[in-house]
Structure formats: structure tokens, C-alpha cells
Design a protein around this motif. Sequence first.
Motif, mmCIF file in Angstrom:
data_model
loop_
_atom_site.group_PDB
_atom_site.id
_atom_site.type_symbol
_atom_site.label_atom_id
_atom_site.label_comp_id
_atom_site.label_asym_id
_atom_site.label_seq_id
_atom_site.Cartn_x
_atom_site.Cartn_y
_atom_site.Cartn_z
ATOM 1 N N LEU A 1 -12.081 10.675 -8.825
ATOM 2 C CA LEU A 1 -10.710 11.174 -8.697
ATOM 3 C C LEU A 1 -10.169 11.568 -10.071
ATOM 4 N N VAL B 1 -7.666 2.213 -3.855
ATOM 5 C CA VAL B 1 -8.691 3.247 -4.036
ATOM 6 C C VAL B 1 -8.812 3.616 -5.519
ATOM 7 N N TYR C 1 -11.767 -2.386 2.277
ATOM 8 C CA TYR C 1 -10.386 -1.894 2.213
ATOM 9 C C TYR C 1 -10.084 -0.990 3.409
ATOM 10 N N ARG C 2 -11.007 -0.081 3.692
ATOM 11 C CA ARG C 2 -10.825 0.829 4.828
ATOM 12 C C ARG C 2 -10.823 0.032 6.139
ATOM 13 N N ASP D 1 0.827 -1.201 0.000
ATOM 14 C CA ASP D 1 0.000 0.000 0.000
ATOM 15 C C ASP D 1 0.872 1.266 0.000
ATOM 16 N N PHE E 1 0.973 4.052 -3.093
ATOM 17 C CA PHE E 1 0.644 5.471 -2.943
ATOM 18 C C PHE E 1 1.835 6.380 -3.220
ATOM 19 N N GLU F 1 -11.866 2.962 -8.115
ATOM 20 C CA GLU F 1 -12.345 4.038 -8.996
ATOM 21 C C GLU F 1 -12.428 3.543 -10.445
#
Lengths: 256, 242
Positions: free
Chosen positions: A230, A138, A161-162, A5, A9, A142
Motif C-alpha cells: 500500500l 491492514v 482480521y478478515r 475500526d 479508517f 503492512e
Amino acid sequence: MRVIDRYAFGNALRDVDPSQKGALALLAIILCLALDHPAVGILTLVWMLALTTWRARTPLRVFASVLLTEGAFLGLSVAGIALSVASSVPEAPVFAWQFGPIWVSATHKSLMLAAHVLTRTLGSAAALNFLILTTPLVDLIEMLRRMRLPEGLIDIMALTYRAIFVLLDSLERMVTAQDARLGYHTLHAAMRSAALIGSCLFLDAYRRSQQIQTALESRGFDGSLRVLPLDYRRDPRMWQIGVGLTLSLVLARMIA
Amino acid sequence: MSALLEFDDVHYAFPGSAIPALRGASLSIATGQRIALTGRNGAGKSTLLLHANGILRPAKGQVRLDGAPLEYTRRGLLRVRRQVGLVFQNPDDQLFSASVLQDISFGPMNLGLSIADVRRRVAEAADLCGISNLLDRPTHALSSGQKSLVALAGVLAMAPRILLVDETTSGLDPWMRYQIFAIFDRLVEQGVTVLLTTHDLTVARQWADTVVVMHEGRVVASAPPVQVFADPDLQALLGPAP
């Protein structure tokens, strides 16, 4: 998971449209499976390694460690293909070891088949690794949203996921709290503590799910998690890379 | 001053609980107030906030917004939640999205605003909370203070007239608390009512212009801090003075 992760990012391709990265990974997997040759598998692996480390600037050790983790599982499966266990030696073995009444052996054909499966799978796994190491979940969610996957499915993925990270935080806190009270002092204590955590985590997850439901309602939730789409950057080089990847893999198949 | 939000003899018991959480709570809140809602654990503070936002429905009594009783229909609740924002104690219970930007956008999107308006609201709320630099970050990579600010921004993006804050400032470092109270002050200047539940009597004494004291599901006082802290009975209820 946290490592993947973090790099997803923080890499240089983070802001590139996930559909471009997804399409490239999918193209690599399709070519790897369709062209079906060890050379293609190896070349796919090299392409994905180069893209992840050179273009996305993810450290080589990260790519390698993710691939090796997958490789460990793959190795066990491939060993089953390469080796045969029997009471007699097969014809023309490359090698044969005797363990009492049992023979463990491999033939040229079985080794070739194992190498074939190994390279093909590693190539495909490398393509997926490129995607997960350059694209946070994320962004993948999307991408799926844009592909018009059912909203309910997308919402569940986003919440799961959260929740994974929230529960990981809870888990760390619980382990620390147990450890501070000698919860892992002996093997017996460690087993007991680990078992207790299982039930506590379940209760914690249930409580949190209720709290999140309440918090969502307080902000006008009416059954759908509507959020802003996004923005991403379209990278023209990704198309060029796609063409280069296709040509090189087809060429490798023709030559090999 | 006309009442913006009123609780009139509100009773409520949680399902399965023999002890009512609210036993006739009555309170009137006006525009632009700084209210500290205090009381001992279990006094009913959080339950009262959940009623203000329409999450809970009184078993008896009434909650009124602008003089009109709350309607517990989809449209009625949307009207309430558009005007009454609620920030929860633990930001991890509020942040549901992996993306800060998307989490803040959730409320305004539910208001049916255009994408451009939602983007503007998100940018304004992030700017007000000083987290514009965090919009691209994943929520799970934030510190607890940053999470609190994102949770606050997620509610402020809905532009509420009343902001209810459930002990959000507890557990934060002094600078983070200072930052959050500066945001509250700016909101009050803009005419927003800020109601903060707190056990911190210094906050109640120094920041609030009205201190509301709850005890056993009832509002037992609603007055300026000087008056509340001069009352020995209320002092005894709240605990030792700081």
C-alpha cells in the motif's frame, strides 16, 4: 471493535505512513516507561489525546470510551496495589475502614505507588490508543510486512482480521434468526440459544475457511498471500511532533 | 468454432459421499460465448466449475484447455488459472484481504507480474467494475453488491479468457444485476467467454446465447435458448417457464 475500526479508517491521519505513527507511539511508550514519573504519564496521555482528537480528528468521546474501557481493568489492578486488607491497621494509614474483623486501609506509600502505576499505564495505553484509532489493522500488518516479519505470521494475521468481521456478520445473522423465533424470549431460551450459536459459529468458521482456501487456490495461491504494497504519505510534522514529545516529557521529568 | 474448454466424460464424487456429483459430464465451450449453465439444485453445476479451474480433479474423464488435457502440477495449474477465472457464489468466501486494493491484486501478483503491471491490472479491473472509488476501503465495510463487484474484479484482474461465475447475481438488486451483466457484455465483446450458473430462467432465455442444462451430474442439453425452451422434456426439468 467495529467502532475502533471505523475511526481507524476514517480519521485525518489515515493515509500517513503507519511506520511514522507506530514509531511515535513506540517513542511515547518508551519515554513513559523510562522516565517513570506520574507527571510524564499524565503528559503522555495529554499528548496522545491531543494528537488523536486534534490532528486525527477522532471525537473525544471515542478516545475517552476506549481509554475508560481499559481504565476499568486497570482500576481493578490498581485498587489491589492501593488498598491493603489485613486483620490489623497498618502504621500511619491515610484511611482505614473496618469490616468486622477485617481492616481495609491505604498508606501514603501505597497510594503513591498506585498513582504511579496508574499514570504510567494510562500514558502507555493512550499511546497505543492513538495508534489503533488512527491506523487500521491492514496498515499495521503492512508495517509488519515491511519490517520483514515472517510471511506466515503476516498471512495468519491478515486472514484472522478478515475472518473476525465475517464471523461477526454470521453471528449477527444467527442471533437475528434465533430472536425472530423467540430464541431470546426468556432467560432460559437465551442461554440455550447462545450455547447453540457457539457450536454453529465453529462449524461456520470451518466451512468458510475451506471455501476461502478453495477461492485462494482458484486465483493461483501457492502458499503465500502476495498482495500489492500500500502507498502512504510521509508527514514531516510527525517528526516534529516526535521531537516536541521527547523534549516536553524529558522536561516534565526534570521539573517534577 | 474450435473448443476452448472441454469436459470429456467427467466423473467425480466428493470424499465421503456415496452419490457422485458428476456422472460423465461432457461439454464443449468456445471463445466469446455467453453461456447460462442451469439445472436443479445438486445437478453438479458448481462441481463442474471447480473442475474447469483445476480445483477438483476428475476421478474419470478429462478436462481440456485449448485441446490439451489439464496438468495438475504447479505449473499446469498456474496455466489453467491464468486463463480460467472463477467467481464464487458468496463474495465473503472469496475476499480474504481487509483491503479492496490488496484483494484485487492477489491474483495478478500470483501470475508473477511486475508491481507496475499489477497496479495497471488492478486499476483496469476496478474501472471495468466501476469500483475505482472503493480501492481504499476495507472489504468488511462494503455492501453485498459492492463485495460481489470486488470479487469479480479480483478475478478479472487476472485477465482470464473464460470467466466462470457461480450464481453471483442471485440476491442482488436489479441495478446491481444490470451493472454486472453490462460488465459481462463488455467482456464478451472483448472475446472472453462468460459462463454463468443460474436458476433464473429469464437470464438463461434473454442473456445467454447457449443454455447448458445439467441433471444428475450430466450435461443433458447444450443449445441456443430457443431450442432448449421449446423442448418440453427440458422445460419439465428446469421448472415452470417465467
